[in-house]
Structures are given as C-alpha cells and as structure tokens.
Design a protein around this motif. Structure first.
Motif, PDB file in Angstrom:
ATOM      1  N   GLY A 112       0.870  -1.080  -0.080  1.00 54.91           N
ATOM      2  CA  GLY A 112      -0.092   0.008   0.090  1.00 54.91           C
ATOM      3  C   GLY A 112       0.601   1.183   0.103  1.00 54.91           C
ATOM      4  O   GLY A 112       0.300   2.492   0.019  1.00 54.91           O
ATOM      5  N   LYS A 113       2.015   1.219  -0.010  1.00 56.64           N
ATOM      6  CA  LYS A 113       2.995   2.349  -0.120  1.00 56.64           C
ATOM      7  C   LYS A 113       2.754   2.951  -1.421  1.00 56.64           C
ATOM      8  O   LYS A 113       2.913   2.290  -2.474  1.00 56.64           O
ATOM      9  CB  LYS A 113       4.474   2.003   0.268  1.00 56.64           C
ATOM     10  CG  LYS A 113       5.414   3.140   0.035  1.00 56.64           C
ATOM     11  CD  LYS A 113       6.869   3.000   0.402  1.00 56.64           C
ATOM     12  CE  LYS A 113       7.471   4.464   0.260  1.00 56.64           C
ATOM     13  NZ  LYS A 113       8.680   4.590   0.608  1.00 56.64           N
ATOM     14  N   SER A 114       2.479   4.182  -1.440  1.00 55.84           N
ATOM     15  CA  SER A 114       2.127   4.979  -2.591  1.00 55.84           C
ATOM     16  C   SER A 114       3.728   5.730  -3.150  1.00 55.84           C
ATOM     17  O   SER A 114       4.537   6.106  -2.627  1.00 55.84           O
ATOM     18  CB  SER A 114       1.316   6.043  -2.367  1.00 55.84           C
ATOM     19  OG  SER A 114       0.952   6.898  -3.602  1.00 55.84           O
ATOM     20  N   TYR A 115       3.744   5.612  -4.813  1.00 56.40           N
ATOM     21  CA  TYR A 115       4.829   6.181  -5.404  1.00 56.40           C
ATOM     22  C   TYR A 115       4.320   7.109  -6.233  1.00 56.40           C
ATOM     23  O   TYR A 115       3.652   7.040  -7.223  1.00 56.40           O
ATOM     24  CB  TYR A 115       5.718   5.243  -6.045  1.00 56.40           C
ATOM     25  CG  TYR A 115       6.221   4.114  -5.109  1.00 56.40           C
ATOM     26  CD1 TYR A 115       7.417   4.301  -4.541  1.00 56.40           C
ATOM     27  CD2 TYR A 115       5.643   2.999  -4.927  1.00 56.40           C
ATOM     28  CE1 TYR A 115       7.907   3.530  -3.621  1.00 56.40           C
ATOM     29  CE2 TYR A 115       5.993   1.829  -3.992  1.00 56.40           C
ATOM     30  CZ  TYR A 115       7.232   2.185  -3.282  1.00 56.40           C
ATOM     31  OH  TYR A 115       7.809   1.446  -2.441  1.00 56.40           O
ATOM     32  N   GLY A 116       4.636   8.341  -6.043  1.00 51.88           N
ATOM     33  CA  GLY A 116       4.198   9.616  -6.752  1.00 51.88           C
ATOM     34  C   GLY A 116       4.840   9.782  -8.145  1.00 51.88           C
ATOM     35  O   GLY A 116       5.987   8.991  -8.457  1.00 51.88           O
ATOM     36  N   GLY A 117       4.560  10.446  -8.978  1.00 49.84           N
ATOM     37  CA  GLY A 117       4.990  10.734 -10.266  1.00 49.84           C
ATOM     38  C   GLY A 117       6.593  11.323  -9.927  1.00 49.84           C
ATOM     39  O   GLY A 117       6.806  12.020  -9.113  1.00 49.84           O
ATOM     40  N   ASN A 118       7.385  10.908 -10.950  1.00 48.87           N
ATOM     41  CA  ASN A 118       8.756  11.375 -10.802  1.00 48.87           C
ATOM     42  C   ASN A 118       9.335  11.856 -12.338  1.00 48.87           C
ATOM     43  O   ASN A 118       9.418  11.288 -13.258  1.00 48.87           O
ATOM     44  CB  ASN A 118       9.588  10.018 -10.417  1.00 48.87           C
ATOM     45  CG  ASN A 118      11.258  10.603 -10.335  1.00 48.87           C
ATOM     46  OD1 ASN A 118      11.702  11.086 -11.131  1.00 48.87           O
ATOM     47  ND2 ASN A 118      11.518  10.471  -8.901  1.00 48.87           N
ATOM     48  N   LEU A 119       9.353  13.474 -12.264  1.00 49.67           N
ATOM     49  CA  LEU A 119       9.811  13.948 -13.567  1.00 49.67           C
ATOM     50  C   LEU A 119      11.001  13.646 -14.235  1.00 49.67           C
ATOM     51  O   LEU A 119      11.161  13.443 -15.192  1.00 49.67           O
ATOM     52  CB  LEU A 119       9.467  15.300 -13.390  1.00 49.67           C
ATOM     53  CG  LEU A 119       9.471  16.169 -14.694  1.00 49.67           C
ATOM     54  CD1 LEU A 119       8.380  15.842 -15.764  1.00 49.67           C
ATOM     55  CD2 LEU A 119       9.266  17.680 -14.268  1.00 49.67           C
ATOM     56  N   GLY A 120      11.989  13.315 -13.065  1.00 51.72           N
ATOM     57  CA  GLY A 120      13.192  12.746 -13.608  1.00 51.72           C
ATOM     58  C   GLY A 120      13.283  11.610 -14.551  1.00 51.72           C
ATOM     59  O   GLY A 120      13.834  11.453 -15.278  1.00 51.72           O
ATOM     60  N   ALA A 121      12.443  10.702 -13.983  1.00 49.80           N
ATOM     61  CA  ALA A 121      12.368   9.345 -14.743  1.00 49.80           C
ATOM     62  C   ALA A 121      11.699   9.558 -16.352  1.00 49.80           C
ATOM     63  O   ALA A 121      12.270   9.126 -17.069  1.00 49.80           O
ATOM     64  CB  ALA A 121      11.375   8.233 -14.060  1.00 49.80           C
ATOM     65  N   LEU A 122      10.566  10.515 -16.343  1.00 50.79           N
ATOM     66  CA  LEU A 122      10.139  11.083 -17.771  1.00 50.79           C
ATOM     67  C   LEU A 122      11.229  11.570 -18.484  1.00 50.79           C
ATOM     68  O   LEU A 122      11.306  11.133 -19.723  1.00 50.79           O
ATOM     69  CB  LEU A 122       8.945  11.634 -17.613  1.00 50.79           C
ATOM     70  CG  LEU A 122       7.614  11.021 -17.365  1.00 50.79           C
ATOM     71  CD1 LEU A 122       6.399  11.870 -17.130  1.00 50.79           C
ATOM     72  CD2 LEU A 122       7.318  10.074 -18.593  1.00 50.79           C
ATOM     73  N   THR A 123      11.851  12.484 -17.817  1.00 50.02           N
ATOM     74  CA  THR A 123      13.016  13.169 -18.669  1.00 50.02           C
ATOM     75  C   THR A 123      14.076  12.335 -18.973  1.00 50.02           C
ATOM     76  O   THR A 123      14.376  12.311 -20.153  1.00 50.02           O
ATOM     77  CB  THR A 123      13.344  14.198 -17.742  1.00 50.02           C
ATOM     78  OG1 THR A 123      12.684  15.159 -17.207  1.00 50.02           O
ATOM     79  CG2 THR A 123      14.588  15.117 -18.409  1.00 50.02           C
ATOM     80  N   ALA A 124      14.595  11.317 -18.337  1.00 52.68           N
ATOM     81  CA  ALA A 124      15.749  10.445 -18.405  1.00 52.68           C
ATOM     82  C   ALA A 124      15.078   9.579 -19.560  1.00 52.68           C
ATOM     83  O   ALA A 124      16.109   9.195 -20.635  1.00 52.68           O
ATOM     84  CB  ALA A 124      16.159   9.633 -17.085  1.00 52.68           C
ATOM     85  N   TYR A 125      14.073   9.028 -19.531  1.00 50.84           N
ATOM     86  CA  TYR A 125      13.595   8.241 -20.681  1.00 50.84           C
ATOM     87  C   TYR A 125      13.247   8.829 -21.767  1.00 50.84           C
ATOM     88  O   TYR A 125      13.775   8.218 -22.911  1.00 50.84           O
ATOM     89  CB  TYR A 125      12.157   7.488 -20.025  1.00 50.84           C
ATOM     90  CG  TYR A 125      11.611   6.650 -21.098  1.00 50.84           C
ATOM     91  CD1 TYR A 125      12.188   5.206 -21.094  1.00 50.84           C
ATOM     92  CD2 TYR A 125      10.844   6.817 -22.111  1.00 50.84           C
ATOM     93  CE1 TYR A 125      11.880   4.173 -22.161  1.00 50.84           C
ATOM     94  CE2 TYR A 125      10.268   5.833 -23.037  1.00 50.84           C
ATOM     95  CZ  TYR A 125      10.871   4.679 -22.871  1.00 50.84           C
ATOM     96  OH  TYR A 125      10.458   3.732 -24.011  1.00 50.84           O
ATOM     97  N   THR A 126      12.946  10.073 -21.919  1.00 46.22           N
ATOM     98  CA  THR A 126      12.870  10.700 -23.368  1.00 46.22           C
ATOM     99  C   THR A 126      14.042  11.178 -23.969  1.00 46.22           C
ATOM    100  O   THR A 126      14.123  11.080 -24.992  1.00 46.22           O
ATOM    101  CB  THR A 126      11.797  11.832 -23.203  1.00 46.22           C
ATOM    102  OG1 THR A 126      12.134  12.595 -22.032  1.00 46.22           O
ATOM    103  CG2 THR A 126      10.194  11.447 -22.741  1.00 46.22           C
ATOM    104  N   ILE A 127      15.077  11.470 -23.061  1.00 41.66           N
ATOM    105  CA  ILE A 127      16.405  11.656 -23.513  1.00 41.66           C
ATOM    106  C   ILE A 127      17.064  10.420 -23.998  1.00 41.66           C
ATOM    107  O   ILE A 127      17.740  10.448 -25.009  1.00 41.66           O
ATOM    108  CB  ILE A 127      17.280  12.239 -22.270  1.00 41.66           C
ATOM    109  CG1 ILE A 127      16.767  13.871 -22.024  1.00 41.66           C
ATOM    110  CG2 ILE A 127      18.681  12.367 -22.639  1.00 41.66           C
ATOM    111  CD1 ILE A 127      17.633  14.290 -20.743  1.00 41.66           C
ATOM    112  N   ASP A 128      17.068   9.290 -23.404  1.00 37.68           N
ATOM    113  CA  ASP A 128      17.658   7.999 -23.633  1.00 37.68           C
ATOM    114  C   ASP A 128      16.590   7.445 -25.003  1.00 37.68           C
ATOM    115  O   ASP A 128      17.423   6.612 -25.637  1.00 37.68           O
ATOM    116  CB  ASP A 128      17.469   6.959 -22.644  1.00 37.68           C
ATOM    117  CG  ASP A 128      18.554   7.182 -21.711  1.00 37.68           C
ATOM    118  OD1 ASP A 128      19.564   8.150 -22.045  1.00 37.68           O
ATOM    119  OD2 ASP A 128      18.531   6.480 -20.619  1.00 37.68           O
ATOM    120  N   HIS A 129      15.544   7.669 -25.142  1.00 33.42           N
ATOM    121  CA  HIS A 129      14.831   6.927 -26.175  1.00 33.42           C
ATOM    122  C   HIS A 129      13.962   8.078 -26.733  1.00 33.42           C
ATOM    123  O   HIS A 129      12.793   8.314 -26.741  1.00 33.42           O
ATOM    124  CB  HIS A 129      13.696   6.175 -25.530  1.00 33.42           C
ATOM    125  CG  HIS A 129      14.382   5.030 -24.932  1.00 33.42           C
ATOM    126  ND1 HIS A 129      15.118   4.087 -25.395  1.00 33.42           N
ATOM    127  CD2 HIS A 129      14.590   4.834 -23.395  1.00 33.42           C
ATOM    128  CE1 HIS A 129      15.632   3.243 -24.465  1.00 33.42           C
ATOM    129  NE2 HIS A 129      15.409   3.871 -23.359  1.00 33.42           N
TER     130      HIS A 129
END
Length: 190
Positions: A112-129
């Motif tokens: 039940g632990k919640s994980y919020g959105g992470n803009l760093g993950a989206l940024t890193a993904y779009t830079i790499d792909h």
C-alpha cells in the motif's frame, strides 16, 4: 558548462510536465514504440474500463538512465526508474479531463505504499529514447479536453522505485474527481 546545462534540463522538464495544449490534439492512432526501446513483454498489463473512458496500461518499462554525464538524472542508491506506457480512449460524447484523471491516479506497492510521479524518470527516458512524436502524444493523453472518440497513447508517468519492489497496482478514478471510485490494474515488474 554546468550552469548552461541545468537551465536547459529544467526547461526540458517543464515542457514534459505540460498538461495539454490550448487546442485539443486531433485523434491519432496509438504511437508506435521507438526502435531502441528496451525489450518488454508484448501483452498489455491490463485495462480500466469506465463509462467515459478506457485506459490500457501497455507496458511498465524499468531502466537506468544511459545519457546522464552530470548525474542529474540518476536514481537514489538501491532504486530504479520505471515509466508507464498508457493508452486512453474517450468513450463519451463530450471532451474528457484525462489530465485530471491521471493527476489523481496513483501507483502503490503490495503493502500500500504510494509512489508519486517522478519527472526525472520521464525526462531520463525521453532523453535516452527520443521520439519526435512523443511530446504530441504526451500532450494528447494528458489533455484537459481529451476529444470525444479520440484514442492516444504515450509514456506519461514516471516513477522511482526501490529495486526490490516488483508487485504494483495502478489506480485511476472513474471520473475527474479526487473522491471518485478508483479502478485498478495489478502488475509485476521484471
């Protein structure tokens, strides 16, 4: 050089965080996966069906940033990035506030632990792909006026998770209301 790169990365992050355009994007077929995308299962992880929309969680892509010379996008020790590839169809006859629905969505682990959105993950993904169609697809999925009958797909949610977290639940409200009933998709990471 660091002083010039940091504002550029911040500007890129702000652009990725934009939640729609002033004009609704035209309906388009689901975006094809970039050729250099990490290998993932071909079946979808699940679908949430409501009266107004259908949301399909196509993939949960776990990765470590490749392009990060300054270390600005690295994960914390013992963590990894995960991005969610989501497709949405507006089943209604009116525009849909899909951006609000996704804003109220959440990802939790089996405890039940919640994980919020992470803009760093989206940024890193779009830079790499890089994909020249990604920003338009991202804007369309997160639109506050998602057109009636439209279908769009994009990588829209990034997370930073502990390495040992494997079982997750994606929950989304049935309407653009933080007190709305939530529907869920359970999935397991590799």
């Amino acid at each position: 050089m660091k002083t010039n790169l940091i504002p550029a990365l911040f500007a890129a992050a702000v652009l990725l965080a934009a939640c729609g355009k002033e004009e609704p994007a035209p309906a388009a077929p689901a975006a094809a996966a970039p050729a250099d995308m990490p290998a993932v299962a071909t079946k979808t992880l699940g679908t949430i069906d409501t009266d107004s929309y259908s949301l399909t969680l196509h993939r949960a892509i776990s990765f470590t940033p490749k392009t990060d010379a300054l270390g600005l996008l690295k994960t914390r020790e013992g963590h990894r990035y995960v991005v969610l590839d989501i497709g949405v169809t507006n089943k209604g006859k009116e525009p849909l506030e899909m951006g609000t629905i996704l804003l109220f969505s959440k990802v939790t682990d089996k405890n039940g632990k919640s994980y919020g959105g992470n803009l760093g993950a989206l940024t890193a993904y779009t830079i790499d792909h890089p994909d020249p169609k990604h920003q338009d697809a991202y804007d369309a999925v997160l639109s506050m006026e998602f057109p009636a009958g439209a279908t769009h797909r994009a990588v829209v949610l990034g997370l930073e998770l502990p390495q040992d977290v494997k079982e997750l639940v994606f929950s989304a409200p049935v309407r653009a209301d933080m007190n709305a009933e939530m529907k869920q998709i359970g999935f397991t990471l590799d």
